[in-house]
Design a protein around this motif. Structure first.
Motif, PDB file in Angstrom:
ATOM      1  N   ALA A 155       2.456   3.608   2.509  1.00 38.68           N
ATOM      2  CA  ALA A 155       1.372   4.087   3.354  1.00 38.68           C
ATOM      3  C   ALA A 155       1.782   4.033   4.819  1.00 38.68           C
ATOM      4  O   ALA A 155       2.586   3.193   5.232  1.00 38.68           O
ATOM      5  CB  ALA A 155       0.127   3.249   3.128  1.00 38.68           C
ATOM      6  N   GLY A 156       1.246   4.989   5.585  1.00 36.68           N
ATOM      7  CA  GLY A 156       1.431   4.951   7.029  1.00 36.68           C
ATOM      8  C   GLY A 156       2.649   5.676   7.553  1.00 36.68           C
ATOM      9  O   GLY A 156       2.834   5.760   8.770  1.00 36.68           O
ATOM     10  N   ILE A 157       3.500   6.229   6.668  1.00 40.21           N
ATOM     11  CA  ILE A 157       4.660   6.965   7.171  1.00 40.21           C
ATOM     12  C   ILE A 157       4.433   8.462   6.987  1.00 40.21           C
ATOM     13  O   ILE A 157       3.578   8.901   6.219  1.00 40.21           O
ATOM     14  CB  ILE A 157       5.970   6.530   6.485  1.00 40.21           C
ATOM     15  CG1 ILE A 157       5.991   6.955   5.006  1.00 40.21           C
ATOM     16  CG2 ILE A 157       6.172   5.030   6.603  1.00 40.21           C
ATOM     17  CD1 ILE A 157       7.360   6.800   4.391  1.00 40.21           C
ATOM     18  N   HIS A 166       0.840  -1.193   0.000  1.00 39.32           N
ATOM     19  CA  HIS A 166       0.000   0.000   0.000  1.00 39.32           C
ATOM     20  C   HIS A 166       0.881   1.251   0.000  1.00 39.32           C
ATOM     21  O   HIS A 166       1.840   1.343   0.771  1.00 39.32           O
ATOM     22  CB  HIS A 166      -0.930  -0.004   1.211  1.00 39.32           C
ATOM     23  CG  HIS A 166      -1.843  -1.187   1.252  1.00 39.32           C
ATOM     24  ND1 HIS A 166      -2.865  -1.361   0.357  1.00 39.32           N
ATOM     25  CD2 HIS A 166      -1.866  -2.272   2.073  1.00 39.32           C
ATOM     26  CE1 HIS A 166      -3.499  -2.486   0.624  1.00 39.32           C
ATOM     27  NE2 HIS A 166      -2.902  -3.068   1.656  1.00 39.32           N
ATOM     28  N   TYR A 167       0.515   2.147  -0.869  1.00 35.21           N
ATOM     29  CA  TYR A 167       1.317   3.358  -1.031  1.00 35.21           C
ATOM     30  C   TYR A 167       0.412   4.585  -0.986  1.00 35.21           C
ATOM     31  O   TYR A 167      -0.807   4.498  -1.091  1.00 35.21           O
ATOM     32  CB  TYR A 167       2.086   3.314  -2.362  1.00 35.21           C
ATOM     33  CG  TYR A 167       3.151   2.249  -2.372  1.00 35.21           C
ATOM     34  CD1 TYR A 167       4.456   2.552  -2.041  1.00 35.21           C
ATOM     35  CD2 TYR A 167       2.829   0.932  -2.690  1.00 35.21           C
ATOM     36  CE1 TYR A 167       5.430   1.568  -2.025  1.00 35.21           C
ATOM     37  CE2 TYR A 167       3.792  -0.061  -2.671  1.00 35.21           C
ATOM     38  CZ  TYR A 167       5.095   0.266  -2.337  1.00 35.21           C
ATOM     39  OH  TYR A 167       6.042  -0.709  -2.313  1.00 35.21           O
ATOM     40  N   GLN A 168       1.050   5.729  -0.833  1.00 32.44           N
ATOM     41  CA  GLN A 168       0.324   7.002  -0.807  1.00 32.44           C
ATOM     42  C   GLN A 168       1.012   7.998  -1.736  1.00 32.44           C
ATOM     43  O   GLN A 168       2.223   7.929  -1.958  1.00 32.44           O
ATOM     44  CB  GLN A 168       0.257   7.552   0.620  1.00 32.44           C
ATOM     45  CG  GLN A 168       1.618   7.739   1.280  1.00 32.44           C
ATOM     46  CD  GLN A 168       1.528   8.228   2.712  1.00 32.44           C
ATOM     47  OE1 GLN A 168       0.616   8.974   3.057  1.00 32.44           O
ATOM     48  NE2 GLN A 168       2.479   7.818   3.559  1.00 32.44           N
ATOM     49  N   SER A 180      15.508   3.274   1.992  1.00 32.53           N
ATOM     50  CA  SER A 180      14.648   2.128   2.285  1.00 32.53           C
ATOM     51  C   SER A 180      13.214   2.370   1.837  1.00 32.53           C
ATOM     52  O   SER A 180      12.432   1.425   1.718  1.00 32.53           O
ATOM     53  CB  SER A 180      14.667   1.806   3.786  1.00 32.53           C
ATOM     54  OG  SER A 180      14.071   2.863   4.536  1.00 32.53           O
ATOM     55  N   MET A 181      12.877   3.627   1.589  1.00 32.03           N
ATOM     56  CA  MET A 181      11.534   3.966   1.123  1.00 32.03           C
ATOM     57  C   MET A 181      11.463   4.129  -0.394  1.00 32.03           C
ATOM     58  O   MET A 181      10.439   4.542  -0.931  1.00 32.03           O
ATOM     59  CB  MET A 181      11.049   5.262   1.793  1.00 32.03           C
ATOM     60  CG  MET A 181      10.907   5.161   3.294  1.00 32.03           C
ATOM     61  SD  MET A 181       9.660   3.959   3.792  1.00 32.03           S
ATOM     62  CE  MET A 181      10.607   2.962   4.933  1.00 32.03           C
TER      63      MET A 181
END
Length: 749
Positions: free
Chosen positions: A74-76, A48-50, A85-86
């Protein structure tokens, strides 16, 4: 530094050619660059990504577009920067046709696929991607969407430019500037998103580099919480305003600004052609120099400001990372000129758009702040003769060194030569100049104004940070247009937080019209009027207050002063500046029964609500609003002083015409209620006769419709906050102006 790292730092825009088959992005001509562009970076384990800053398209040409997004798991946290790392791989999908109602949603994009491109969101560029897609059809609408595993960005659309040789019946675009997050509201973007446009031009001040400034202390909508800077130092001491100073700071501002869903919807709907102004780096900047303090001055070497090369480079990189512009960036070059923003666009035979950069190559302000003692006298309220003299001295130094304009230039010689070549060679019907600061002369000639303090009885340039402060280069450019008979040139301008329309002259002392300048107010930034109104609330400048604002109570006080002067003059007082003599004459008239005592006494409970008179100073007859206020007080019988003055003027006019006072037209009386009217001619002074329209207290944007025969511009003024909330009725007023082909003039229609 290895070869691959060098390439990564030199620029991260990838490119591909539209095709109905799957494509991978390539970053340039070398094998190394191609490998970088097509490598697959392992995605984090999450599926999941944003896309927290939305999407954007920019710089539409007949066959290409720039597409942008930023992607994170997602979530960061969406504002902070993250490490490698992202990093992730995403797919850009482009389809032919307008996605229509799907624009701005995260539904799956449908339609004929013309490109499916694998891209990498890398930490070196704050996990943003910018991709140039070529091979597109001209004058065509496309949809696009970014996909990361099972997560989708919102859907966007863009329209390519018509082919250079195409006959186009009409183009429609908006131009805007000055969107301070920290003041007023962004409801204008809701209105803008509903427009049907071919593209948008943004003229700068997309972000403001400071937080907590005095001009940012007014009301702001609840949807805009206080901004944060990871590193930003205080401007003064250990409290108050802070400013962006690092790459992390500038990135944080763009990320917070682009988090607004209304701005995201505008970007999703229209391709943007953007340039910067000063606040993308530092207020009233020039080159890599900031103007937060007065800098230094030496009589032998002149003045200088603080040069912040590293900060300037950081501001450049952040702009490049977050704006979808078809430009090159090179972090490995020395100095601060890491980007070239000036560029041009052809829209068929109808329109040629030339965008200039008026900060990166700019010379110091003609009068250094340290020499004047502050920004007043250097950048603002500068006496015209002193400014002209200082400019002449710098031109003499430049001429001796081979470039007469080098020390008094906004554009710099390479860009100035480029601008001239583009305009001279253009075959388009309309030549539009994307110009950040106004070309219209904005002066205050207070040399003969009654009631103005002696120190203000001069001819002033109000804002020398715009083209008024660089008059020699402005004259050079506008004379070039005239001498080469280049027709239908219109400048579109921002920066000054007001709506203006007028004719820019090569020489404002002569009849030398060259082009029309259309100036838009800011989306949200405090108005030009607001700054001057704050200044004249200072008791030391109270005598100049009527030049900026008045009120019913203020207009009555002026009526009392005018009555007193008239009585004193009738009784033979020759020195009307002697207040004791004037007072004695008024007292004698009251005792003799010639003047009611109430005629020189203030009326209780008259409104003190401010009424803008600054529009008169900038774009009309000085004092006309005050005359209207006095006439209104008299007509409504709200003020004995106003009624008495009105009656006295009506009697004097009637006596000359041989009619009764009741027969004198109200318009004739009102003309003489103006405190600035010349008693011999009956004319009120006009500071800026080349100005056709002025609204100095406004927020909003402008929409331009171009046809072969005319250019129509509509200024859209937005209602202010209502008790801290965005108004339910966004549009306050529309003002339509027109420039006819072949005529260097603009008229309100």
């Amino acid at each position: 530094m290895d070869r691959r790292q060098f390439i990564r730092l030199a620029g991260f825009m990838t490119a591909s050619v539209a095709s109905p088959i799957l494509l991978s992005a390539c970053g340039g001509g070398s094998t190394e660059t191609n490998t970088l562009g097509t490598q697959t970076t392992p995605a984090p384990s999450s599926k999941h990504y944003q896309f927290p800053q939305g999407i954007a398209s920019g710089d539409p040409r007949a066959d290409s577009i720039i597409l942008w997004t930023r992607v994170l798991p997602a979530g960061i946290d969406t504002i902070n920067s993250h490490d490698a790392s992202m990093n992730s791989s995403i797919t850009l999908i482009v389809t032919e046709g307008d996605p229509a109602a799907l624009v701005g949603t995260t539904q799956p994009l449908t339609g004929k696929v013309v490109a499916s491109v694998t891209l990498n969101a890398l930490h070196e560029w704050d996990h943003s991607v910018r991709h140039k897609l070529s091979g597109l059809q001209s004058n065509t609408t496309y949809g696009y969407q970014f996909v990361a595993v099972d997560s989708r960005s919102m859907i966007g659309r863009f329209k390519t430019a018509p082919a250079a040789n195409a006959d186009i019946a009409q183009l429609k675009f908006a131009f805007l500037s000055c969107q301070d997050w920290s003041i007023n509201h962004w409801g204008a973007f809701d209105l803008l998103a509903k427009d049907e446009l071919d593209f948008i031009v943004h003229l700068g001040d997309y972000i403001y580099e400071t937080i907590g400034e005095g001009f940012q202390s007014g009301q702001v909508e609840a949807a805009h919480p206080a901004l944060e800077l990871p590193n930003g130092p205080f401007k003064q001491g250990n409290s108050g305003a802070r400013y962006a100073s690092t790459l992390a700071d500038y990135r944080a501002l763009y990320k917070q600004y682009r988090s607004d869903p209304r701005l995201q919807q505008v970007h999703a709907r229209f391709a943007i052609i953007a340039i910067w102004d000063d606040h993308e780096f530092s207020d009233d900047c020039w080159g890599d120099a900031s103007t937060y303090d007065n800098g230094t001055y030496d009589a032998k070497t002149g003045g200088d400001n603080k040069h912040e090369t590293t900060r300037r480079r950081s501001a450049n990189q952040a702009w490049y990372e977050f704006m979808p512009a078809d430009i090159a960036f090179d972090a490995n070059t020395t100095g601060f000129q890491t980007v070239r923003l000036y560029r041009d666009f052809q829209f068929g035979k109808l329109l040629h758009l030339v965008m200039t950069d008026e900060r990166l190559y700019r010379a110091d302000h003609v009068i250094p702040e340290a020499a004047a003692g502050s920004s007043v006298g250097s950048r603002y309220m500068v006496p015209s003769p002193i400014l002209a003299s200082a400019e002449a001295q710098k031109m003499a130094i430049g001429k001796a060194a081979g470039d007469e304009l080098a020390l008094v230039s906004i554009l710099g010689k390479p860009q100035r030569d480029w601008w001239k070549a583009k305009l001279q060679s253009s075959t388009a019907q309309w030549k539009i100049w994307g110009n950040e600061v106004s070309l219209l002369k904005m002066r205050l000639d207070a040399r003969n104004l009654p009631g103005v303090p002696k120190e203000l009885q001069q001819d002033f340039v109000l804002n020398a940070d715009q083209w008024d402060g660089f008059n020699a280069e402005r004259s050079d450019l506008l004379n070039f247009i005239r001498n080469n008979k280049i027709s239908n040139v219109v400048a579109i301008t921002g920066d000054i937080h007001s709506f203006y329309a007028g004719v820019a002259h090569a020489d404002y002392s002569q009849n030398t019209p060259a082009l029309v300048d259309l100036v838009t107010a800011g989306i949200s930034s405090d108005s030009f009027y607001h700054y001057f109104a704050d200044a004249v609330r200072d008791p030391l400048l109270a005598s100049a207050q009527a030049l900026v604002f008045s009120s019913e109570a203020g207009a009555e006080q002026i009526a009392i002063q005018m009555l007193s002067m008239a009585v004193a003059q009738q009784t033979g007082v020759s020195n009307l500046s002697d207040s004791n003599q004037v007072k004695a004459a008024v007292t004698a008239a009251i005792v003799a029964g010639k003047l009611p005592a109430a005629a020189v006494q203030a009326t209780a409970n008259l409104s003190k609500a401010e009424v803008n008179t600054f529009n008169d100073l900038l774009g009309g007859e000085l004092g006309q609003t005050i005359a209207k206020l006095i006439a209104g007080l008299a007509a409504q019988k709200k003020s004995i002083p106003a009624m008495t003055l009105y009656g006295l003027v009506a009697q004097q006019i009637a006596g000359k015409l041989g009619i009764t006072p009741e027969q004198v037209p109200a318009a004739q009386v009102q003309r003489w209620l103006n405190p600035f009217t010349d008693q011999a001619s009956g004319n009120a002074p006009v500071n800026n006769p080349w100005m056709r329209y002025a609204d100095t207290d406004a927020q909003g944007y402008a929409v331009v419709t171009v046809t072969p025969g005319a250019l129509d511009c509509t200024f859209r003024k937005i209602n202010p906050l209502e008790q801290g909330k965005v108004p339910s009725q966004l549009l306050k007023q529309e003002t339509r102006l027109q420039v006819k082909a072949g005529v260097v003039d603009v008229k309100e229609v």
